[in-house]
Design a protein around this motif. Sequence first.
Motif, short mmCIF file in Angstrom:
data_model
loop_
_atom_site.label_atom_id
_atom_site.label_comp_id
_atom_site.label_asym_id
_atom_site.label_seq_id
_atom_site.Cartn_x
_atom_site.Cartn_y
_atom_site.Cartn_z
N CYS A 113 38.38 -15.43 -16.27
CA CYS A 113 37.90 -14.23 -16.96
C CYS A 113 36.45 -13.94 -16.59
CB CYS A 113 38.04 -14.39 -18.47
SG CYS A 113 39.74 -14.30 -19.06
N CYS A 173 41.90 -10.82 -23.24
CA CYS A 173 42.76 -11.19 -22.12
C CYS A 173 43.73 -12.29 -22.54
CB CYS A 173 41.92 -11.64 -20.93
SG CYS A 173 42.87 -11.85 -19.41
N ALA A 228 46.84 -4.39 -18.50
CA ALA A 228 45.43 -3.98 -18.47
C ALA A 228 45.14 -2.87 -19.47
CB ALA A 228 45.05 -3.50 -17.06
N ALA A 280 43.37 -8.30 -13.62
CA ALA A 280 42.08 -7.92 -13.04
C ALA A 280 42.23 -6.91 -11.91
CB ALA A 280 41.34 -9.15 -12.54
N HIS A 281 43.32 -7.03 -11.15
CA HIS A 281 43.53 -6.15 -9.99
C HIS A 281 44.56 -5.05 -10.27
CE1 HIS A 281 41.86 -9.89 -8.19
NE2 HIS A 281 41.17 -9.01 -7.51
N ARG A 282 45.07 -5.01 -11.52
CA ARG A 282 46.10 -4.05 -11.91
C ARG A 282 47.29 -4.09 -10.94
NH1 ARG A 282 45.75 -0.06 -15.81
NH2 ARG A 282 43.76 0.12 -16.95
N LEU A 327 36.46 -10.12 -17.39
CA LEU A 327 37.41 -9.75 -18.43
C LEU A 327 37.02 -10.42 -19.74
CD1 LEU A 327 40.71 -10.34 -16.42
CD2 LEU A 327 39.62 -8.13 -16.86
N TYR A 372 36.35 -12.55 -12.91
CA TYR A 372 36.86 -11.19 -12.71
C TYR A 372 36.27 -10.17 -13.68
CZ TYR A 372 40.29 -13.43 -9.69
OH TYR A 372 40.90 -14.16 -8.69
N ALA A 423 37.70 -4.91 -19.89
CA ALA A 423 36.76 -5.50 -18.93
C ALA A 423 35.40 -5.68 -19.59
CB ALA A 423 36.64 -4.60 -17.70
N VAL A 456 40.13 -1.90 -16.27
CA VAL A 456 40.89 -2.66 -17.26
C VAL A 456 40.24 -2.39 -18.61
CG1 VAL A 456 41.57 -4.96 -18.05
CG2 VAL A 456 41.52 -4.43 -15.60
N GLY A 479 37.76 -6.40 -12.68
CA GLY A 479 38.29 -5.85 -13.92
C GLY A 479 37.63 -4.55 -14.30
N ASN A 503 38.43 -1.71 -11.77
CA ASN A 503 39.80 -1.22 -11.93
C ASN A 503 40.05 -0.65 -13.33
OD1 ASN A 503 40.70 -1.86 -9.28
ND2 ASN A 503 40.79 -4.02 -9.87
#
Length: 558
Positions: free
Chosen positions: A329, A339, A377, A367-369, A334, A332, A173, A170, A165, A168
């Motif tokens: 969460c 979230c 995100a 988390a990975h968009r 978040l 990753y 995050a 987010v 997260g 990427n």
Amino acid sequence: MLHAEGPLLTVDIGDRSTETTDIDEINETFIGGRGVATRLAHDRLPFDADPLGAANRLYFATGPMQSSTMSFTGRMNCTGVSPLTGGLLSSNAGGFMSRNFAATGYSAVELVGASDDLVIIHVTDTGVEFEPVPDLAGATVPETLEYIETEHGMESDHVACIGPGGENQVRFASILTSESRAFGRGGLGAVLGSKGVKAITFDGDSSPEIEIPPIQMDVHRDAATSDHIMKRQGTTSVTELANEVSALPTRYFSELEFEGVEGINGDRVEEKKFKKATCSSCAFACKLPTRDEDRGVETEGPEFETVMSFGSNAGVDDIVDVMQSNELCDRYGLDSITCGNVVSAYLASEGEFGNTELIFETVEKIAHREGIGDLLAEGIDRFHRELGVENWTVKGLDFAAHDGRTLNGQGLSYATATRGADHMFTTMYAWEYPLVDGEEAYDPTGLEGKPEMVIEQENARALEDCGIICRFSRSFMTPERLEGLFSTDYETLLDVGSTVVDLERHFNNQRGVDREDDTLPYSLPDFEAALDEYYERRGWTDEGTVPSGRVDAVASAD
């Protein structure tokens, strides 16, 4: 006045260089933690910094109480410009890292610049090491912690790290420490990710020798002997009460009571709790390691806010499903409150409340968009129009539980908080449920007499974050005990908290925040008049800006 001791360590991530600066006067004035970090950020961070750009700075800071053995002190502070709100934001995490941070001998660590390559920064009392870790790209929080323990022999209580997260970026995050304790709200994990930092570790043997008054043992003893329900159920002990008084957000804030509350309340969490857990030096032990053998789910929590965001707000009535969302969460990296609210907004747009498989799948995508996760995100404030849902945010931060439509003073505090709709900025809800003794309680309806109380509690919470002392110490940390611990009168301590709030607001004013941002997506009785009173008592202008003279006075006082 008791205060943190030690210099500021500045770590330039791009140049791979460090610098040490004496900040004794700032420590003496602002005590430590959030106060010191806020003053440093206000003075050193460009007002127009892009939250995800190299100009943003991230501050880790501890306080004087992390040199004690008192309960409620296993916490520390992180401050930076939030990619979710666009304003200066401080987040607070528990666990065991604060003592290891203090052992480096620094009172604050400042991260500047950015790295082109993924790195781990190792901070010790003898120096700083930059370790390239390209193989950790995309690693989860547990995978990152396993690497650091295997390669460096350091357990999770030495580490602050991000998961996918954060990498990427987010916007919500988190930064994780002690495996599952999070600098959660506001997306500071994305800031760390934007700087190319996978983790930062702290180790040493140079803790400052700060003489803490013996009253700390009274607090510690009372925490150990208290028979508080939070020792069994954590914050989920309030779930039923919130539902009973119609203050439990349900189905993306469209309702205030959840018919499935018995499946996610404190009793259900307590049934899944399999051992005691705590933060460093704390005898209160309110943490919630939970496990479900049948599903193979193990996590820490969920706390009440996550029970709301992934439970009632998502239309989910099984605590094990909420546990699984909570664990995802943490894995990753978040913030579980944001979230859960983001996922609930998506469920609302799809007409899929209660669809747990979709919930788990969506968390992974965020988390990975990936797919819809790339839009989600960005946070509710940025995507609500595209999904056709209401914008349940203040200043870009989505709402916590303890609904302000019922607890009106809490609603006012959501509007005024520099962080946005965050329940911990004042904890005004405690006086409106109430969770305090009857003679201290407020009628939850209306705003009469509440602006003054909101200000007092904002200042008190800021003081705790300077100390640093946990919110859950409320029943134990009386004004008299605070005076004894900090060796000064309570009004002086509240003045420190007030100055911190002023500096946060002034910084955000320079980024365009004013009265128009102190709003709510619902109406409260006499709200504008209460806002006028709040500004007047704060000494701010009618437009919610801090006069420059107040900030200049702070600088001259150091």
